[in-house]
Write a protein that holds these residues in place. Structure first.
Motif, PDB file in Angstrom:
ATOM      1  N   UNK A  28     -10.121 -25.479   4.044  1.00 54.32           N
ATOM      2  CA  UNK A  28      -9.764 -24.424   4.972  1.00 54.32           C
ATOM      3  C   UNK A  28      -9.563 -25.000   6.369  1.00 54.32           C
ATOM      4  N   UNK A  29      -9.123 -24.162   7.283  1.00 54.26           N
ATOM      5  CA  UNK A  29      -8.823 -24.614   8.642  1.00 54.26           C
ATOM      6  C   UNK A  29     -10.034 -25.207   9.348  1.00 54.26           C
ATOM      7  N   UNK A  30     -11.189 -24.595   9.156  1.00 53.87           N
ATOM      8  CA  UNK A  30     -12.398 -25.078   9.817  1.00 53.87           C
ATOM      9  C   UNK A  30     -12.706 -26.505   9.383  1.00 53.87           C
ATOM     10  N   UNK A  31     -12.551 -26.786   8.111  1.00 50.23           N
ATOM     11  CA  UNK A  31     -12.811 -28.128   7.585  1.00 50.23           C
ATOM     12  C   UNK A  31     -11.856 -29.139   8.222  1.00 50.23           C
ATOM     13  N   UNK A  32     -10.592 -28.788   8.300  1.00 53.68           N
ATOM     14  CA  UNK A  32      -9.601 -29.687   8.900  1.00 53.68           C
ATOM     15  C   UNK A  32      -9.852 -29.886  10.391  1.00 53.68           C
ATOM     16  N   UNK A  33     -10.273 -28.844  11.058  1.00 56.60           N
ATOM     17  CA  UNK A  33     -10.548 -28.928  12.495  1.00 56.60           C
ATOM     18  C   UNK A  33     -11.650 -29.942  12.799  1.00 56.60           C
ATOM     19  N   UNK A  34     -12.585 -30.113  11.895  1.00 58.89           N
ATOM     20  CA  UNK A  34     -13.657 -31.095  12.108  1.00 58.89           C
ATOM     21  C   UNK A  34     -13.092 -32.512  12.220  1.00 58.89           C
ATOM     22  N   UNK A  35     -12.122 -32.827  11.385  1.00 54.61           N
ATOM     23  CA  UNK A  35     -11.520 -34.158  11.410  1.00 54.61           C
ATOM     24  C   UNK A  35     -10.701 -34.348  12.682  1.00 54.61           C
ATOM     25  N   UNK A  36      -9.970 -33.333  13.065  1.00 53.07           N
ATOM     26  CA  UNK A  36      -9.201 -33.415  14.307  1.00 53.07           C
ATOM     27  C   UNK A  36     -10.123 -33.556  15.513  1.00 53.07           C
ATOM     28  N   UNK A  37     -11.195 -32.795  15.516  1.00 47.28           N
ATOM     29  CA  UNK A  37     -12.139 -32.872  16.640  1.00 47.28           C
ATOM     30  C   UNK A  37     -12.777 -34.256  16.697  1.00 47.28           C
ATOM     31  N   UNK A  38     -13.127 -34.805  15.549  1.00 46.45           N
ATOM     32  CA  UNK A  38     -13.750 -36.124  15.503  1.00 46.45           C
ATOM     33  C   UNK A  38     -12.836 -37.187  16.108  1.00 46.45           C
ATOM     34  N   UNK A  39     -11.540 -37.051  15.877  1.00 44.84           N
ATOM     35  CA  UNK A  39     -10.558 -38.023  16.367  1.00 44.84           C
ATOM     36  C   UNK A  39      -9.839 -37.539  17.615  1.00 44.84           C
ATOM     37  N   UNK A  40     -10.445 -36.567  18.299  1.00 42.87           N
ATOM     38  CA  UNK A  40      -9.922 -36.061  19.577  1.00 42.87           C
ATOM     39  C   UNK A  40      -8.445 -35.675  19.495  1.00 42.87           C
ATOM     40  N   UNK A  41      -8.088 -35.006  18.404  1.00 41.11           N
ATOM     41  CA  UNK A  41      -6.736 -34.478  18.248  1.00 41.11           C
ATOM     42  C   UNK A  41      -5.718 -35.447  17.680  1.00 41.11           C
ATOM     43  N   UNK A  42      -6.090 -36.673  17.374  1.00 40.06           N
ATOM     44  CA  UNK A  42      -5.160 -37.655  16.804  1.00 40.06           C
ATOM     45  C   UNK A  42      -4.968 -37.313  15.322  1.00 40.06           C
TER      46      UNK A  42
END
Length: 122
Positions: free
Chosen positions: A1-15
């Motif tokens: 889901x979106x929340x799960x994907x957002x964790x990866x984006x947040x970890x990599x500061x949007x990269x």
């Protein structure tokens, strides 16, 4: 889901590229380890009943009370499954901006339990 994907984006500061690489590695590991199949019925009851791991307070700290766990190499794979289950269960209820705190409590330090390093990657 979106929340799960957002964790990866947040970890990599949007990269997005780095987030995608990490997501793919994570999904492969999850499949290999069988994370989606973990539940209270697939893990030895001993780990739940002994107080080896539990959630503390409203801030969702996962406490792994290693001091209550007896070193037994035959149970190490099950212990790893139990730890991943505890982490996974708590991670599912956190929003992407929340952090999960894990405390290893052995009364002195991890060496007393015989586990100096955990090969658990999340």
């Amino acid at each position: 889901d979106d929340t799960y994907l957002e964790r990866f984006l947040a970890h990599h500061k949007g990269d997005a590229g780095k987030a995608l690489e990490m997501l793919i590695r994570c999904l492969k590991w999850r499949k290999l380890f069988g994370v989606n199949d973990l539940n209270e019925d697939t893990i030895e009851r001993h780990f739940f009943d002994s107080g080896v791991g539990y959630v503390h307070g409203n801030d969702k700290k996962v406490i792994l009370a290693i001091k209550k766990h007896k070193k037994d190499s035959t149970r190490l794979p099950q212990f790893k499954r139990f730890v991943v289950y505890c982490l996974e269960r708590q991670a599912q209820i956190l929003s992407p901006d929340q952090k999960l705190t894990v405390i290893f409590d052995d009364g002195r330090w991890i060496r007393s339990s015989g586990y100096g390093f955990f090969e658990i990657f999340y």
